[in-house]
Design an enzyme around this catalytic site. Structure first.
Site, PDB file in Angstrom:
ATOM      1  N   THR A   5       0.801  -1.214   0.000  1.00  0.00           N
ATOM      2  CA  THR A   5       0.000   0.000   0.000  1.00  0.00           C
ATOM      3  C   THR A   5       0.828   1.254   0.000  1.00  0.00           C
ATOM      4  O   THR A   5       1.991   1.234   0.353  1.00  0.00           O
ATOM      5  CB  THR A   5      -0.806   0.003   1.323  1.00  0.00           C
ATOM      6  OG1 THR A   5      -1.764  -1.001   1.250  1.00  0.00           O
ATOM      7  CG2 THR A   5      -1.452   1.318   1.605  1.00  0.00           C
ATOM      8  N   ASP A  64      -4.003   4.662  -1.764  1.00  0.00           N
ATOM      9  CA  ASP A  64      -4.235   4.061  -3.076  1.00  0.00           C
ATOM     10  C   ASP A  64      -5.349   3.032  -2.901  1.00  0.00           C
ATOM     11  O   ASP A  64      -5.939   2.933  -1.816  1.00  0.00           O
ATOM     12  CB  ASP A  64      -2.957   3.412  -3.612  1.00  0.00           C
ATOM     13  CG  ASP A  64      -2.649   2.100  -2.911  1.00  0.00           C
ATOM     14  OD1 ASP A  64      -2.472   1.080  -3.588  1.00  0.00           O
ATOM     15  OD2 ASP A  64      -2.605   2.122  -1.663  1.00  0.00           O
ATOM     16  N   ARG A  69      -5.282  -0.495  -4.148  1.00  0.00           N
ATOM     17  CA  ARG A  69      -4.981  -1.847  -4.629  1.00  0.00           C
ATOM     18  C   ARG A  69      -4.777  -2.785  -3.448  1.00  0.00           C
ATOM     19  O   ARG A  69      -3.993  -2.484  -2.536  1.00  0.00           O
ATOM     20  CB  ARG A  69      -3.718  -1.817  -5.472  1.00  0.00           C
ATOM     21  CG  ARG A  69      -3.200  -3.198  -5.864  1.00  0.00           C
ATOM     22  CD  ARG A  69      -1.908  -3.122  -6.646  1.00  0.00           C
ATOM     23  NE  ARG A  69      -2.157  -2.710  -8.018  1.00  0.00           N
ATOM     24  CZ  ARG A  69      -1.202  -2.660  -8.939  1.00  0.00           C
ATOM     25  NH1 ARG A  69       0.037  -2.956  -8.614  1.00  0.00           N
ATOM     26  NH2 ARG A  69      -1.479  -2.283 -10.162  1.00  0.00           N
ATOM     27  N   LYS A 108      -9.293   1.971   1.644  1.00  0.00           N
ATOM     28  CA  LYS A 108      -8.321   1.868   2.725  1.00  0.00           C
ATOM     29  C   LYS A 108      -8.472   2.965   3.763  1.00  0.00           C
ATOM     30  O   LYS A 108      -7.760   2.952   4.769  1.00  0.00           O
ATOM     31  CB  LYS A 108      -6.908   1.899   2.161  1.00  0.00           C
ATOM     32  CG  LYS A 108      -6.673   0.759   1.208  1.00  0.00           C
ATOM     33  CD  LYS A 108      -5.254   0.659   0.755  1.00  0.00           C
ATOM     34  CE  LYS A 108      -5.162  -0.327  -0.387  1.00  0.00           C
ATOM     35  NZ  LYS A 108      -3.806  -0.479  -0.877  1.00  0.00           N
ATOM     36  N   GLY A 150      -1.044  -3.094   5.583  1.00  0.00           N
ATOM     37  CA  GLY A 150      -0.695  -4.361   6.217  1.00  0.00           C
ATOM     38  C   GLY A 150      -1.714  -5.410   5.826  1.00  0.00           C
ATOM     39  O   GLY A 150      -2.190  -5.445   4.702  1.00  0.00           O
ATOM     40  N   SER A 165       4.093  -0.190   1.690  1.00  0.00           N
ATOM     41  CA  SER A 165       5.247  -0.501   0.852  1.00  0.00           C
ATOM     42  C   SER A 165       5.651   0.689  -0.001  1.00  0.00           C
ATOM     43  O   SER A 165       6.800   0.842  -0.394  1.00  0.00           O
ATOM     44  CB  SER A 165       4.941  -1.710  -0.023  1.00  0.00           C
ATOM     45  OG  SER A 165       3.781  -1.462  -0.780  1.00  0.00           O
ATOM     46  N   ASP A 217       5.774   1.909  -6.952  1.00  0.00           N
ATOM     47  CA  ASP A 217       5.755   0.744  -6.067  1.00  0.00           C
ATOM     48  C   ASP A 217       4.825  -0.306  -6.662  1.00  0.00           C
ATOM     49  O   ASP A 217       3.717   0.005  -7.085  1.00  0.00           O
ATOM     50  CB  ASP A 217       5.261   1.161  -4.675  1.00  0.00           C
ATOM     51  CG  ASP A 217       5.074  -0.028  -3.763  1.00  0.00           C
ATOM     52  OD1 ASP A 217       4.024  -0.110  -3.109  1.00  0.00           O
ATOM     53  OD2 ASP A 217       5.970  -0.879  -3.731  1.00  0.00           O
ATOM     54  N   SER A 254       1.330  -1.003  -4.850  1.00  0.00           N
ATOM     55  CA  SER A 254       0.267   0.005  -4.851  1.00  0.00           C
ATOM     56  C   SER A 254      -0.165   0.261  -6.278  1.00  0.00           C
ATOM     57  O   SER A 254       0.626   0.137  -7.211  1.00  0.00           O
ATOM     58  CB  SER A 254       0.755   1.318  -4.255  1.00  0.00           C
ATOM     59  OG  SER A 254       1.501   1.100  -3.107  1.00  0.00           O
TER      60      SER A 254
END
Lengths: 273, 245
Positions: free
Chosen positions: A40, A56, A58, A72, A86, A168, A205, A208
């Site tokens: 994330t 984000d 995903r 999220k 997480g 991440s 990343d 994400s």
């Protein structure tokens, strides 16, 4: 019936009984079941009138994108929202639980919830599970004492910051914040900066992706901008629609009855029931 | 005579006595390098720190060196391996000069040579523990490439090693464009180095910027960046949460 009274653990809290058995199984080569992780990018920043949170959309299960457009940013109170990174189940459950606790507390005290209340409830819970509840949170809101932004790590430590990133994609987003953040941003500047940071996570990343969600919290007001930006639309969709080549031609239409149509007239007695 | 060296998972490995030393982990390391192509050539930035594990042991290490007339090599990772690579390149350029035929090795050739060296070392399980950045200009064409310790090599308009990959690359992807002027290039690199200074624990506030153009290599004098710590949240972070941290 009396058996159940004996089996109940003496106190609440995490039971570490199975950890040794799990360790033994992993050593023997059993792969632990993988979790749905929200690899994330989540961010928050404090601007002139309050707090802006961004995330984000995903959700990944290992290398696969399980949900292209998940949410999220979780609701905690009318004036408090929390982004979670997480394990998806952990962030969902923990924020739900604390949200309920806050509501009950509001009923009891007849006052708006404070961010530090949510902070303390979350960190107490996460610490007692010693990091096994894998939830990394960015908690933000505006209460009677002003705007606040906190990060909470899975082991239960917290930070109070003017701008924060987790997940991440946190390094990609943090590089945008460190380069461009200043105090006293206006609402539009703040939203633009948060969107930039999330996009930096989305494009740099792998964990994400998809869209940008934003939540703006100010005194007495909150705005949840779901899918504020959609920088990954489906491309190559033909605007004219699709035209396929001519269907096979109909040469002949003929209906051939397979059985003769028979008229039945009621004769004789009714059937036995 | 064979030696057995135990490795983490408990298995022992038998190896021939001649090469009984293999690089298992780095000792003195340099942190990230960030480099971009700009109008007249290539700009590269690095700090001058050499960490010994978690101690900042050396604060005056030049991690960028000129190679021949046309190239600039920057390295992150093990410093001793970097010095070894410089020796190899010295031999290479010396041999070349002895021919005295007016030819000189360009950045592309040196990049290829380094790729071969790194990949072959990794195949023997004895890597040179570096990530190298090779920039240069020859015959008006600028070149910027990278080789990692396992031999991954590629060319790009902007590269970064180590932490720079995570912190500097997003900024460069957004803000780099072709034909940057020298001042804009330096500003962009300083932006990246400042973020690295804030967020990389092994970075120090003493950096050098090197530029390579058709005329040659110039490495600047070391200098430091201005940092900002005056956010009101930093002054009293627990103002509203007494007893918190």
């Amino acid at each position: 019936m009396s058996q159940s009274a004996v089996d109940v653990p003496p106190k609440g809290g995490f039971s570490f009984d199975l950890c040794k058995r799990n360790d033994m199984l992993t050593q023997k080569g059993l792969k632990a079941p993988s979790f749905l992780k929200t690899g994330t990018t989540i961010v928050g920043l404090i601007f002139k009138d309050g707090v802006i949170l961004g995330a984000d959309t995903r959700a990944t299960e290992g290398p696969i994108v399980a949900d292209k457009n998940c949410e999220k940013i979780h609701y905690m109170a009318p004036n408090i929202y929390c982004c979670g990174a997480g394990t998806a189940a952990d962030t969902e459950a923990v924020t739900d639980m604390v949200s309920s606790q806050l509501r009950l507390h509001r009923y009891q005290t007849s006052r708006d919830s404070r961010i530090i209340t949510a902070l303390t409830l979350l960190k107490k819970h996460l610490f007692s599970y010693q990091g096994h509840v894998s939830a990394a949170l960015v908690l933000g809101g505006v209460d009677i004492t002003g705007p606040h932004l906190h990060t909470i790590y899975p082991h239960g430590s917290t930070d109070t910051l003017p701008f924060a990133t987790m997940g991440s994609g946190s390094l990609a987003a943090m590089s945008v914040f460190e380069a461009k953040y200043k105090e006293g941003l206006t609402r539009d500047e703040g939203i633009k900066l948060v969107a930039e940071a999330i996009c930096s996570g989305i494009f740099n990343d792998l964990g994400s992706g998809s869209n940008v969600d934003i939540c703006v919290i100010t005194k007495g007001n909150n705005e949840y901008l779901r899918n504020y930006m959609e920088p990954n639309p489906r491309t190559y969709v033909s605007s004219k629609g699709y035209s396929f080549t001519k269907k096979t031609e109909v040469l002949l239409t003929k209906i051939t009855p397979l059985l003769e149509r028979v008229e039945i007239t009621e004769v004789g007695e009714a059937m036995e029931e | 005579m064979t030696f057995t060296i135990p490795i983490e998972n408990g298995d022992a490995v038998k190896i021939a006595e001649a090469e009984s030393q293999r690089t298992l982990y780095p000792y003195v390391t340099g942190t990230s390098i960030v480099a971009i192509k700009y109008k007249d050539g290539v700009l590269m930035a690095s700090d001058m720190g050499g960490s010994y594990g978690s101690t900042l042991r050396y604060k005056n290490i030049e991690r960028m060196k000129a190679i021949g007339k046309h190239s600039l090599l920057g390295a992150s990772g093990e410093i001793s391996d970097f010095q070894e690579i410089l020796r190899y390149l010295d031999e290479l350029t010396l041999n070349d000069n002895m021919w005295d035929d007016g030819n000189s090795l360009g950045p592309k050739e040196i990049h290829n040579y380094l790729t071969r060296v790194m990949y072959n070392r990794r195949n023997k399980f004895n890597p040179l523990w570096n990530t190298l950045v090779l920039g240069g200009v020859k015959n008006g064409k600028s070149y910027l490439g990278m080789v990692s310790m396992i031999g991954v090599s590629f060319e790009d308009d902007h590269v970064a090693t180590g932490f720079g990959n995570h912190l500097a690359r997003p900024i460069l992807r957004d803000e780099w464009h072709a034909d940057l002027s020298f001042e804009d290039g330096v500003k962009l690199l300083e932006k990246c180095m400042r973020v690295l200074l804030y967020r990389d624990r092994s970075a120090i506030n003493k950096l050098q910027i090197a530029k390579i153009t058709e005329e040659g290599v110039t490495v600047s004098q070391p200098y430091s960046l201005k940092t900002f710590w005056e956010y009101s949240s930093f002054h009293n972070p627990t103002a509203s949460a007494e007893g918190s941290w």
